[in-house]
Design an enzyme around this catalytic site. Sequence first.
Site, mmCIF file in Angstrom:
data_model
loop_
_atom_site.group_PDB
_atom_site.id
_atom_site.type_symbol
_atom_site.label_atom_id
_atom_site.label_comp_id
_atom_site.label_asym_id
_atom_site.label_seq_id
_atom_site.Cartn_x
_atom_site.Cartn_y
_atom_site.Cartn_z
ATOM 1 C CE LYS A 53 -3.872 -2.224 2.363
ATOM 2 N NZ LYS A 53 -4.603 -2.433 3.622
ATOM 3 C CD GLN A 97 -3.530 -4.586 6.928
ATOM 4 O OE1 GLN A 97 -3.599 -3.624 6.166
ATOM 5 N NE2 GLN A 97 -4.061 -5.753 6.643
ATOM 6 C CG ASP A 120 -9.792 -0.266 5.041
ATOM 7 O OD1 ASP A 120 -9.581 -0.554 3.850
ATOM 8 O OD2 ASP A 120 -9.033 -0.593 5.966
#
Length: 295
Positions: A53, A97, A120
């Site tokens: 990412k 994460q 997200d």
Amino acid sequence: MSAKIIDGKQIAADIREELTTEVAALKEKGIVPGLGVVLVGADPASQSYVTAKERACEKIGIYSDDNRLPAETSQEDLLALVNQMNNDPKINGILVQLPLPKHIDEAAVLLAIDPDKDVDGFHPMNVGKMMVGEEAFLPCTPNGILQMLMRSGVETSGAHVVVVGRSNIVGKPVANMLLQKKEGANATVTLCHTRTKDLSFHTRQADIIIAASGWPNTVTADMVKEGVVVIDVGVNRVEDASRERGYRLVGDVDFEAVKEKASMITPVPGGVGPMTITMLLYNTVVSAKRANGID
């Protein structure tokens, strides 16, 4: 005749090229989209994913604020960092994460993220808005699936889509998104899972199958009709002595057999996977534009 392969790598590359141009235009206006990334612990898969990412941000010109914290980081300290990024105007998107260490309440951390920076698409507010069809950040993998279908010319309006898998990350949201009254959706959706009785009864009726069960060979050739479009979300390791690393990656679909009946199919790897990070970048750029009053 074998199915046409839906190339997720190429579709992702096309979208990233579009985003690179968009980011350059924003920078001319003094706007630099920023993504705050938090990784707690040293899980190898999470480390690899976060590194990918970060590299993707760099390639398209997004500012990446990387925070790698030890596994023993307290929930209080993590929440403080999230709050700091909530109030940082340089950060347009926040990514924590998952999974987090067991002593940290994931739900509490996700709830602490500003919904306007929830790139997200996991915050309950954004999930709720998605459910009722309001503008919201859409979860990255499901949104990537819809982009793959649209950009491959697959007609979803009126189509019967069977989703196999009911996770909060893929199955449930992609089913809901395909039901919406909008371009690239308007489908009739059947949501199945590993406890569904006679799964093949449902999959044989599908015009489009989205397999996200997390088990190899969940969908086999006898379970699909001729001409079906197959999106395989699964990534599973199976032992393979012929490979140097001792295993290979396969999806949830028996690819070699199903591709002989399908009209289109995604491979594993190289299908849905590349789209997930790409849509995270997309959401970050959208967030930066919204924060600066740009449509």
